[in-house]
Motif scaffolding. Sequence first.
Motif, short mmCIF file in Angstrom:
data_model
loop_
_atom_site.label_atom_id
_atom_site.label_comp_id
_atom_site.label_asym_id
_atom_site.label_seq_id
_atom_site.Cartn_x
_atom_site.Cartn_y
_atom_site.Cartn_z
N VAL A 60 1.10 -0.98 -0.32
CA VAL A 60 -0.12 -0.45 0.33
C VAL A 60 0.81 1.31 -0.11
CG1 VAL A 60 -1.78 1.10 1.65
CG2 VAL A 60 -1.95 -1.48 1.45
N ILE A 61 0.66 2.37 -1.30
CA ILE A 61 1.45 3.21 -1.13
C ILE A 61 0.49 4.27 -1.01
CG2 ILE A 61 2.96 4.21 -2.48
CD1 ILE A 61 4.16 1.53 -1.83
N LYS A 62 0.69 4.94 -0.36
CA LYS A 62 0.27 6.50 0.06
C LYS A 62 1.68 7.77 -0.22
CE LYS A 62 -3.05 8.80 3.33
NZ LYS A 62 -3.96 8.95 4.41
N LEU A 63 0.76 8.26 -1.13
CA LEU A 63 1.38 9.93 -1.66
C LEU A 63 1.40 10.93 -0.96
CD1 LEU A 63 1.46 9.13 -5.57
CD2 LEU A 63 2.87 8.62 -4.50
N LEU A 70 -1.10 16.67 -4.59
CA LEU A 70 1.02 16.25 -4.35
C LEU A 70 1.28 16.88 -4.44
CD1 LEU A 70 0.76 13.40 -7.67
CD2 LEU A 70 0.83 13.15 -5.13
N ALA A 71 2.14 16.86 -3.21
CA ALA A 71 3.45 17.30 -3.00
C ALA A 71 4.79 17.46 -3.42
CB ALA A 71 3.43 17.11 -1.55
N ALA A 72 4.79 16.84 -4.18
CA ALA A 72 6.16 16.76 -5.34
C ALA A 72 5.51 15.50 -6.41
CB ALA A 72 7.59 15.80 -4.37
N PRO A 73 6.81 15.73 -7.55
CA PRO A 73 6.32 14.81 -8.54
C PRO A 73 6.31 13.78 -7.92
CG PRO A 73 7.66 17.28 -8.72
CD PRO A 73 7.86 16.96 -7.16
N VAL A 74 5.86 13.10 -8.78
CA VAL A 74 6.42 11.56 -8.65
C VAL A 74 6.29 11.06 -10.26
CG1 VAL A 74 4.81 8.98 -8.63
CG2 VAL A 74 4.44 11.42 -6.61
N GLY A 75 6.97 9.62 -10.32
CA GLY A 75 6.94 9.63 -11.67
C GLY A 75 8.14 8.37 -12.17
N THR A 85 7.81 12.40 -15.31
CA THR A 85 6.93 12.21 -14.15
C THR A 85 6.20 12.13 -14.94
OG1 THR A 85 8.51 14.17 -13.90
CG2 THR A 85 6.20 14.64 -13.63
N LEU A 86 5.56 10.86 -13.98
CA LEU A 86 3.63 10.79 -13.99
C LEU A 86 2.56 11.59 -13.70
CD1 LEU A 86 3.38 6.88 -12.67
CD2 LEU A 86 3.30 7.38 -15.34
N GLY A 118 10.08 13.27 -6.27
CA GLY A 118 11.13 13.82 -6.93
C GLY A 118 11.71 15.04 -7.80
N TYR A 119 11.86 16.01 -7.76
CA TYR A 119 12.83 16.95 -8.40
C TYR A 119 13.56 17.03 -9.31
CZ TYR A 119 9.38 19.11 -4.96
OH TYR A 119 8.18 19.62 -4.56
N ARG A 120 14.28 15.45 -9.47
CA ARG A 120 16.00 15.58 -9.83
C ARG A 120 15.82 14.42 -11.42
NH1 ARG A 120 21.43 14.92 -7.12
NH2 ARG A 120 21.69 14.63 -9.01
N PRO A 121 16.26 15.08 -12.55
CA PRO A 121 15.97 13.89 -13.79
C PRO A 121 16.35 12.79 -13.99
CG PRO A 121 17.21 15.85 -13.96
CD PRO A 121 17.23 16.14 -12.67
N ILE A 122 17.34 12.28 -13.06
CA ILE A 122 17.94 11.22 -13.36
C ILE A 122 17.04 10.71 -11.66
CG2 ILE A 122 20.04 10.14 -12.86
CD1 ILE A 122 21.55 12.91 -12.99
#
Length: 305
Positions: A60-63, A70-75, A85-86, A118-122
Amino acid sequence: MRAPLIAVYLLALLLFAIVAAIHFYRLHQKGQLFPKKEKTGSSTKSKAQEPSQEPLEPAVIKLPVINGALAAPVGLEVYGGAFSTLFEEKTKTPAKQTFTFSTGADNQPHIEVDLFIGYRPIAQKNLRLCKLKITGIPPASRGIPQIEIQFAIAKDGVLSLSADEKLFKVPLTARLSQPTKEDLLGKIEELKDDAIRSEESDFQHIKRLDVELKANQNFYLLNNLLNDAGWFPPSSLKALKTRMTELSNSLANIRTISDGELEALSAEVDSFEEGLQVHIDEKAIEFANSAVGKETAKLLVKKLS
């Protein structure tokens, strides 16, 4: 996902179409295009749809959600370790998104992907959320299956998903596992600060990844053509094969070359891609006008309708 990466993926799909069409036809001739069914008692079931043997319950994943967003990008992690990024930061919940994968090997029965926030492209520089595993993929050549995953975030941030194979039209099993134990809300500011500090180094890394990705996609296509002597005689691709070898040697040092050397290498990769495109365009016209091409087109329309 960054625009250059998207463009490379789209171009790779375009270039691959002619090779895939020929492969479809040959698999059809051998009776291998769609998996045969096996009788099991009174029912019929495909080997590729055997249930997963893993006994573990899905995680169970709670973002992290703040004020209904959403508090931050999820991908998730894609080719070369890039972060795709999703869901963007401040996406209102509930929310839904789809992402399409394919396989990286022939007859691959499942895929595993890591999800990050997170926010980084890697991808690996962000905070890993969990592992996503998709099972039940029908046997087919690399790149043929079209695995569509539907991600859904509930109002409270709980993540759920489902998956289908769109080409063979079969449902797949999707499950999340190995969830992070980190306090996600407490990590948001740290993730932001880390992205700001690493902006320049990440930019340089992604520039190199763009060139490497484009080159490898074209190398893969050329190798497919070289292996398909019936339609693409190796002699007609000799010059491209030589250039591929030279570029492969240059790419081995892509992490350490200067910006100027990177620009020159990027131009060489673009030139290689243009030469390959010209050759494929010529063969595509030849194939489309052939009896086999016309039969293949009818077959694909029938199967995909």
